[in-house]
Design a protein around this motif. Structure first.
Motif, PDB file in Angstrom:
ATOM      1  N   ALA A  71       0.829  -1.219   0.000  1.00 45.52           N
ATOM      2  CA  ALA A  71       0.000   0.000   0.000  1.00 45.52           C
ATOM      3  C   ALA A  71       0.857   1.261   0.000  1.00 45.52           C
ATOM      4  O   ALA A  71       0.522   2.237  -0.667  1.00 45.52           O
ATOM      5  N   VAL A  72       1.976   1.239   0.741  1.00 46.58           N
ATOM      6  CA  VAL A  72       2.828   2.437   0.781  1.00 46.58           C
ATOM      7  C   VAL A  72       3.735   2.520  -0.441  1.00 46.58           C
ATOM      8  O   VAL A  72       4.537   3.452  -0.564  1.00 46.58           O
ATOM      9  N   GLY A  73       3.626   1.538  -1.323  1.00 44.93           N
ATOM     10  CA  GLY A  73       4.333   1.646  -2.604  1.00 44.93           C
ATOM     11  C   GLY A  73       5.617   0.859  -2.711  1.00 44.93           C
ATOM     12  O   GLY A  73       6.428   1.107  -3.604  1.00 44.93           O
ATOM     13  N   VAL A  74       5.842  -0.086  -1.809  1.00 39.05           N
ATOM     14  CA  VAL A  74       7.044  -0.930  -1.925  1.00 39.05           C
ATOM     15  C   VAL A  74       6.855  -1.898  -3.089  1.00 39.05           C
ATOM     16  O   VAL A  74       5.849  -2.602  -3.172  1.00 39.05           O
ATOM     17  N   ASN A  75       7.828  -1.905  -3.980  1.00 39.10           N
ATOM     18  CA  ASN A  75       7.786  -2.779  -5.161  1.00 39.10           C
ATOM     19  C   ASN A  75       9.019  -3.662  -5.206  1.00 39.10           C
ATOM     20  O   ASN A  75       9.959  -3.486  -4.421  1.00 39.10           O
TER      21      ASN A  75
END
Ligand code: PLP
Length: 366
Positions: A71-75
């Motif tokens: 959700a916080v954008g960790v890819n």
């Protein structure tokens, strides 16, 4: 005797069996078993308890960490700073995304992340920091929040061992950008099966997690979000958790009484008890330290007293990492790993039980 187990869930749940049966009956009779009124009601109550605007029920605590990170954008390829002494749960979540766990050392005083080490580990690839509030402690959040803010990193709290821990009127899970909780049966707030929640006060992050936990749907059957899955808290567990939530503060107080009693009664030159503050500690696990840990563990076992080690293997040394972290030096984590010992600590343990354990330790010849 209740000290031959590290925890006794039958004692815990039989004390409230009638209320649990009533809640279970209500769900059985309702004909509605997933994503219904029980989940909605529990989510609302749990968010309010944590002092956040949103709680999103998920299937377990490990999923909660993973979905919070997504959700916080960790890819894939992003670095996430974490510790190596917290049982590999965060590592599982980070690795599931294809992101890279970056392990930093802990403070000897409380076995939680050393913020100075975290600061040194930040690179251009760092996306998030996971702070694990281990053993029921609440990490000192001010320097962590400042560090995350300074570098534009997401701060994720792993609260699986710290439901209800409070500092300056704020509860665990309300300090970072987003938080993960587990309701595994042994946790301070435990379901009668698996369960978890993501907690946040960001409308955007909450919406993202709600989508990620259910196939990536934005609306029913419209899949817009990648990295999603099915990870739902079910109506039955939500109903049971709603019975238990109002009792959590009382249980946490009993745990603290047990911890205080241990601290008062254990008097052995070779044994160090944890420093205990106030309500920032919910005594999920009572962890003492001893250089001759294995001998002490055997002594307790020989006297019918259970103990355990949380955790015996550092994440960096797990077989699955295949020697990848051989060059990573975590001297404090390594030293603590060989010294820590968990004593029985759960709300139904009596102070007399605690005295028996403490006396047994005091009578040990190191
Ligand atoms: C239990 C635990 C988890 C994982 O929770 P599950 O519900 O078992 O997936 C994560 N982090 C910590 C610190 C835990 O103690």
């Amino acid at each position: 005797m209740s000290i031959d187990k590290i925890n006794d869930l039958s004692l815990h749940n039989s004390a409230i069996a009638e209320a649990l049966h009533r809640a279970a009956g209500r769900v059985i009779d309702s004909g509605w078993y997933a994503m219904g009124p029980e989940v909605t009601a529990f989510e609302k109550a749990f968010a309010a308890y944590c002092g956040a605007t949103d709680a999103i029920g998920v299937a377990n605590g490990t999923d909660a960490i993973e979905l919070a990170l997504r959700a916080v954008g960790v890819n894939a390829g992003d670095e996430v700073i974490t510790v190596a002494n917290a049982g590999f749960y965060s590592s599982t979540a980070i690795r599931a995304i294809g992101a890279v766990p970056v392990y930093v050392d802990i403070q000897e005083s409380n076995l939680l992340m050393d913020v100075t080490c975290a600061a040194q580990a930040i690179t251009p690839k760092t996306k998030a920091i996971i702070i694990t509030h281990l053993f029921g402690q609440l990490a000192d959040m001010q320097p962590l929040c400042a560090l995350a803010k300074k570098h534009g990193l997401a701060l994720v709290e792993d609260c699986a061992q710290s439901h209800g821990a409070t500092a300056n009127g704020k509860r665990a899970g309300s300090f970072g950008d987003i938080a993960a909780f587990s309701f595994f049966p042994t946790k301070n707030l435990g379901a009668l099966g698996d369960g978890g929640a993501v907690v946040t006060s960001s409308e955007k992050l909450a919406a993202r997690v709600r989508s990620l936990r259910q196939y990536g749907w934005t609306t029913k059957y419209t899949v817009a979000d990648g990295g999603a899955r099915n990870s739902r808290l079910d109506e039955m567990q939500a109903a049971l958790l709603s019975v238990k939530l109002p009792l959590l503060d009382g249980w946490n107080e009993k745990r603290r009484q047990i911890a205080r009693r241990y601290a008062e009664k254990i008097q052995h030159t070779a044994v160090r008890v944890p420093a205990i503050g106030g309500i920032d500690y919910v005594a999920h696990l009572y962890v003492i330290r001893c250089a001759q840990r294995d001998a002490l563990k055997k002594h307790l076992h020989d006297h019918g007293i259970a103990s355990d080690i949380h955790y015996p293997i550092l994440d960096t040394q797990q077989p699955v990492t295949d020697g990848q972290y051989a060059a990573v030096a975590l001297p404090v984590s390594e030293k603590m790993r060989s010294e820590i010992l968990t004593l029985p600590c759960y709300p139904e343990l009596t102070l007399d039980d605690v005295d028996v354990v403490a006396n047994c330790i005091n009578n040990w010849v190191a």
